[in-house]
Design a protein around this motif. Structure first.
Motif, PDB file in Angstrom:
ATOM      1  N   ILE A   1      -6.193  -0.532  -8.739  1.00 21.79           N
ATOM      2  CA  ILE A   1      -5.548   0.772  -8.844  1.00 21.79           C
ATOM      3  C   ILE A   1      -4.763   1.049  -7.561  1.00 21.79           C
ATOM      4  O   ILE A   1      -5.317   1.001  -6.459  1.00 21.79           O
ATOM      5  CB  ILE A   1      -6.590   1.892  -9.083  1.00 21.79           C
ATOM      6  N   ALA A   2      -3.461   1.321  -7.729  1.00 27.27           N
ATOM      7  CA  ALA A   2      -2.588   1.678  -6.607  1.00 27.27           C
ATOM      8  C   ALA A   2      -2.256   3.161  -6.721  1.00 27.27           C
ATOM      9  O   ALA A   2      -1.501   3.573  -7.618  1.00 27.27           O
ATOM     10  CB  ALA A   2      -1.309   0.836  -6.631  1.00 27.27           C
ATOM     11  N   SER A   3      -2.837   3.975  -5.833  1.00 26.92           N
ATOM     12  CA  SER A   3      -2.674   5.427  -5.926  1.00 26.92           C
ATOM     13  C   SER A   3      -2.899   6.061  -4.560  1.00 26.92           C
ATOM     14  O   SER A   3      -3.635   5.536  -3.731  1.00 26.92           O
ATOM     15  CB  SER A   3      -3.658   6.004  -6.943  1.00 26.92           C
ATOM     16  N   GLN A   4      -2.243   7.229  -4.373  1.00 30.31           N
ATOM     17  CA  GLN A   4      -2.459   8.061  -3.185  1.00 30.31           C
ATOM     18  C   GLN A   4      -3.287   9.295  -3.527  1.00 30.31           C
ATOM     19  O   GLN A   4      -3.532  10.124  -2.654  1.00 30.31           O
ATOM     20  CB  GLN A   4      -1.109   8.515  -2.607  1.00 30.31           C
ATOM     21  N   ASP A   5      -3.722   9.400  -4.770  1.00 30.00           N
ATOM     22  CA  ASP A   5      -4.481  10.553  -5.247  1.00 30.00           C
ATOM     23  C   ASP A   5      -5.915  10.478  -4.702  1.00 30.00           C
ATOM     24  O   ASP A   5      -6.712   9.616  -5.120  1.00 30.00           O
ATOM     25  CB  ASP A   5      -4.479  10.568  -6.773  1.00 30.00           C
ATOM     26  N   ASN A   6      -6.251  11.363  -3.781  1.00 31.98           N
ATOM     27  CA  ASN A   6      -7.584  11.346  -3.159  1.00 31.98           C
ATOM     28  C   ASN A   6      -8.695  11.624  -4.159  1.00 31.98           C
ATOM     29  O   ASN A   6      -9.778  11.035  -4.081  1.00 31.98           O
ATOM     30  CB  ASN A   6      -7.647  12.361  -2.019  1.00 31.98           C
ATOM     31  N   GLU A   7      -8.443  12.529  -5.091  1.00 34.18           N
ATOM     32  CA  GLU A   7      -9.467  12.863  -6.090  1.00 34.18           C
ATOM     33  C   GLU A   7      -9.759  11.666  -6.984  1.00 34.18           C
ATOM     34  O   GLU A   7     -10.924  11.374  -7.294  1.00 34.18           O
ATOM     35  CB  GLU A   7      -8.989  14.053  -6.920  1.00 34.18           C
ATOM     36  N   LEU A   8      -8.727  10.935  -7.372  1.00 25.92           N
ATOM     37  CA  LEU A   8      -8.908   9.750  -8.213  1.00 25.92           C
ATOM     38  C   LEU A   8      -9.633   8.648  -7.453  1.00 25.92           C
ATOM     39  O   LEU A   8     -10.544   8.007  -7.995  1.00 25.92           O
ATOM     40  CB  LEU A   8      -7.545   9.248  -8.700  1.00 25.92           C
ATOM     41  N   ARG A   9      -9.271   8.454  -6.215  1.00 28.36           N
ATOM     42  CA  ARG A   9      -9.916   7.409  -5.412  1.00 28.36           C
ATOM     43  C   ARG A   9     -11.398   7.732  -5.175  1.00 28.36           C
ATOM     44  O   ARG A   9     -12.261   6.839  -5.218  1.00 28.36           O
ATOM     45  CB  ARG A   9      -9.173   7.253  -4.088  1.00 28.36           C
ATOM     46  N   THR A  10     -11.711   9.001  -4.954  1.00 27.23           N
ATOM     47  CA  THR A  10     -13.117   9.402  -4.778  1.00 27.23           C
ATOM     48  C   THR A  10     -13.912   9.154  -6.056  1.00 27.23           C
ATOM     49  O   THR A  10     -15.064   8.696  -6.011  1.00 27.23           O
ATOM     50  CB  THR A  10     -13.200  10.884  -4.384  1.00 27.23           C
ATOM     51  N   HIS A  11     -13.301   9.454  -7.200  1.00 25.13           N
ATOM     52  CA  HIS A  11     -13.962   9.211  -8.486  1.00 25.13           C
ATOM     53  C   HIS A  11     -14.260   7.726  -8.676  1.00 25.13           C
ATOM     54  O   HIS A  11     -15.358   7.357  -9.144  1.00 25.13           O
ATOM     55  CB  HIS A  11     -13.076   9.719  -9.627  1.00 25.13           C
ATOM     56  N   ILE A  12     -13.331   6.876  -8.305  1.00 23.47           N
ATOM     57  CA  ILE A  12     -13.533   5.425  -8.457  1.00 23.47           C
ATOM     58  C   ILE A  12     -14.681   4.955  -7.573  1.00 23.47           C
ATOM     59  O   ILE A  12     -15.539   4.172  -8.003  1.00 23.47           O
ATOM     60  CB  ILE A  12     -12.229   4.673  -8.126  1.00 23.47           C
ATOM     61  N   HIS A  13     -14.729   5.449  -6.342  1.00 27.82           N
ATOM     62  CA  HIS A  13     -15.786   5.028  -5.422  1.00 27.82           C
ATOM     63  C   HIS A  13     -17.173   5.471  -5.900  1.00 27.82           C
ATOM     64  O   HIS A  13     -18.157   4.727  -5.742  1.00 27.82           O
ATOM     65  CB  HIS A  13     -15.532   5.608  -4.025  1.00 27.82           C
ATOM     66  N   GLU A  14     -17.254   6.648  -6.487  1.00 26.49           N
ATOM     67  CA  GLU A  14     -18.551   7.207  -6.860  1.00 26.49           C
ATOM     68  C   GLU A  14     -19.007   6.821  -8.261  1.00 26.49           C
ATOM     69  O   GLU A  14     -20.215   6.747  -8.504  1.00 26.49           O
ATOM     70  CB  GLU A  14     -18.501   8.737  -6.744  1.00 26.49           C
ATOM     71  N   CYS A  15     -18.072   6.573  -9.158  1.00 26.73           N
ATOM     72  CA  CYS A  15     -18.439   6.419 -10.576  1.00 26.73           C
ATOM     73  C   CYS A  15     -18.084   5.066 -11.189  1.00 26.73           C
ATOM     74  O   CYS A  15     -18.606   4.739 -12.259  1.00 26.73           O
ATOM     75  CB  CYS A  15     -17.773   7.520 -11.410  1.00 26.73           C
ATOM     76  N   VAL A  16     -17.223   4.289 -10.556  1.00 24.18           N
ATOM     77  CA  VAL A  16     -16.758   3.036 -11.159  1.00 24.18           C
ATOM     78  C   VAL A  16     -17.091   1.886 -10.216  1.00 24.18           C
ATOM     79  O   VAL A  16     -16.757   1.931  -9.030  1.00 24.18           O
ATOM     80  CB  VAL A  16     -15.239   3.070 -11.429  1.00 24.18           C
ATOM     81  N   THR A  17     -17.738   0.861 -10.736  1.00 25.63           N
ATOM     82  CA  THR A  17     -18.061  -0.322  -9.925  1.00 25.63           C
ATOM     83  C   THR A  17     -16.996  -1.393 -10.119  1.00 25.63           C
ATOM     84  O   THR A  17     -16.396  -1.517 -11.178  1.00 25.63           O
ATOM     85  CB  THR A  17     -19.420  -0.905 -10.324  1.00 25.63           C
ATOM     86  N   GLY A  18     -16.778  -2.175  -9.061  1.00 23.53           N
ATOM     87  CA  GLY A  18     -15.901  -3.338  -9.162  1.00 23.53           C
ATOM     88  C   GLY A  18     -14.444  -3.012  -9.359  1.00 23.53           C
ATOM     89  O   GLY A  18     -13.775  -3.696 -10.143  1.00 23.53           O
ATOM     90  N   THR A  19     -13.922  -1.998  -8.658  1.00 30.34           N
ATOM     91  CA  THR A  19     -12.514  -1.623  -8.797  1.00 30.34           C
ATOM     92  C   THR A  19     -11.860  -1.559  -7.427  1.00 30.34           C
ATOM     93  O   THR A  19     -12.128  -0.646  -6.646  1.00 30.34           O
ATOM     94  CB  THR A  19     -12.374  -0.249  -9.492  1.00 30.34           C
ATOM     95  N   PRO A  20     -10.985  -2.526  -7.093  1.00 30.15           N
ATOM     96  CA  PRO A  20     -10.246  -2.441  -5.832  1.00 30.15           C
ATOM     97  C   PRO A  20      -9.240  -1.288  -5.868  1.00 30.15           C
ATOM     98  O   PRO A  20      -8.593  -1.041  -6.888  1.00 30.15           O
ATOM     99  CB  PRO A  20      -9.523  -3.795  -5.751  1.00 30.15           C
ATOM    100  N   VAL A  21      -9.121  -0.591  -4.748  1.00 25.59           N
ATOM    101  CA  VAL A  21      -8.195   0.548  -4.635  1.00 25.59           C
ATOM    102  C   VAL A  21      -7.173   0.214  -3.550  1.00 25.59           C
ATOM    103  O   VAL A  21      -7.540  -0.132  -2.424  1.00 25.59           O
ATOM    104  CB  VAL A  21      -8.942   1.850  -4.296  1.00 25.59           C
ATOM    105  N   LEU A  22      -5.899   0.335  -3.905  1.00 20.99           N
ATOM    106  CA  LEU A  22      -4.797   0.031  -3.000  1.00 20.99           C
ATOM    107  C   LEU A  22      -4.026   1.311  -2.710  1.00 20.99           C
ATOM    108  O   LEU A  22      -3.726   2.074  -3.628  1.00 20.99           O
ATOM    109  CB  LEU A  22      -3.877  -1.005  -3.645  1.00 20.99           C
ATOM    110  N   TYR A  23      -3.730   1.545  -1.446  1.00 17.38           N
ATOM    111  CA  TYR A  23      -2.934   2.704  -1.066  1.00 17.38           C
ATOM    112  C   TYR A  23      -2.004   2.310   0.065  1.00 17.38           C
ATOM    113  O   TYR A  23      -2.112   1.203   0.636  1.00 17.38           O
ATOM    114  CB  TYR A  23      -3.831   3.879  -0.665  1.00 17.38           C
ATOM    115  N   LEU A  24      -1.072   3.210   0.418  1.00 14.83           N
ATOM    116  CA  LEU A  24      -0.108   2.955   1.483  1.00 14.83           C
ATOM    117  C   LEU A  24      -0.505   3.757   2.720  1.00 14.83           C
ATOM    118  O   LEU A  24      -0.576   4.988   2.668  1.00 14.83           O
ATOM    119  CB  LEU A  24       1.302   3.341   1.034  1.00 14.83           C
TER     120      LEU A  24
END
Length: 252
Positions: free
Chosen positions: A122-145
């Motif tokens: 997932i490539a996103s700058q959305d902090n709320e979305l990135r927090t959701h991925i860290h807390e609720c989804v396993t095995g998902t790399p997060v890419l940001y700038l």
């Protein structure tokens, strides 16, 4: 610094490859916030992202919900025309919301579910979305700038604590099939019998040797012999007058 960032990215990707089977060619799902940050940082998404991930075959995709959200926001803000033109360049991935679009973050969450079955980055700058991925989804790399540098976030605590949950577990049928194939190829495994502990037994009386008398040293024997001689009794000698007197008494 560029080489250092790439080494760090490869280390993070190695964690996801080993534990969650996320392998190249990678599939990167972009949203409007990432495209907006790319314009501000003068980042060429199609060129820089595959180089950073170390896979030139990386697929960059988006969804219809993301495009429609950026298009609606463009009507309110003129500076969003650039992100809209960029996000339209990438292939549209089927998200299941055709005809009934949802917000971009909700669309991405529905694709990820709880275990990221399609192995997206997932490539996103959305902090709320990135927090959701860290807390609720396993095995998902997060890419940001980070300014103008693509950056992979470290694996979340959820992914590090239970990295194998995202992998499919083997069913009982599959396990039996694997065992049968193993028997055909390797053969039956020899099961070693359990070794019993030997109990301590009494010694065999026949095998026991009789105790030998210890010979006394020669000096001790000689000393004992001398002592024996000294203890001999002396013979008593009778006087001749006493014997003659005794004979006369018997004759009378």
């Amino acid at each position: 610094m560029k080489i250092r960032r790439q080494k760090k990215a490869q280390k993070i990707l190695g964690f996801y490859q080993h534990n969650f089977d996320i392998r190249p060619p990678y599939t990167v799902l972009l949203d409007g916030t990432f495209c907006y940050a790319a314009i501000e940082g003068k980042v060429k998404i199609a060129e820089d992202i595959p180089k950073y991930l170390g896979s030139l075959d990386t697929k960059l995709i988006t969804t219809q919900c993301i495009i429609l959200e950026v298009e609606q926001l463009r009507k309110l803000k003129r500076d969003l025309h650039g992100p809209y033109m960029i996000v339209k360049q990438f292939p549209v991935h089927v998200c299941g919301h055709e005809g009934k679009p949802v917000p971009a973050s909700s669309c991405i969450k529905s694709l990820l579910k709880k275990e990221n079955p399609k192995k997206y980055i997932i490539a996103s700058q959305d902090n709320e979305l990135r927090t959701h991925i860290h807390e609720c989804v396993t095995g998902t790399p997060v890419l940001y700038l980070h300014r103008s540098a693509p950056t992979l976030e470290k694996p979340s605590e959820k992914s590090q604590a239970d990295p194998l949950n995202a992998n499919k577990t083997i069913t009982t049928h599959e396990e039996k099939t694997l065992q049968s194939l193993k028997r055909k190829l390797i053969g039956e495994e020899e099961v070693e019998p359990e070794r019993r502990k030997k109990k301590k037994k009494n010694p065999n009386p026949l095998s026991c040797k009789k105790s030998k008398k210890v010979k006394k040293p020669q000096q001790q024997q000689q000393q004992e012999m001398k002592e024996g001689k000294s203890k001999r009794k002396r013979k008593k000698h009778k006087k001749p007058g006493a014997v003659h007197h005794h004979i006369q008494q018997e004759a009378s």
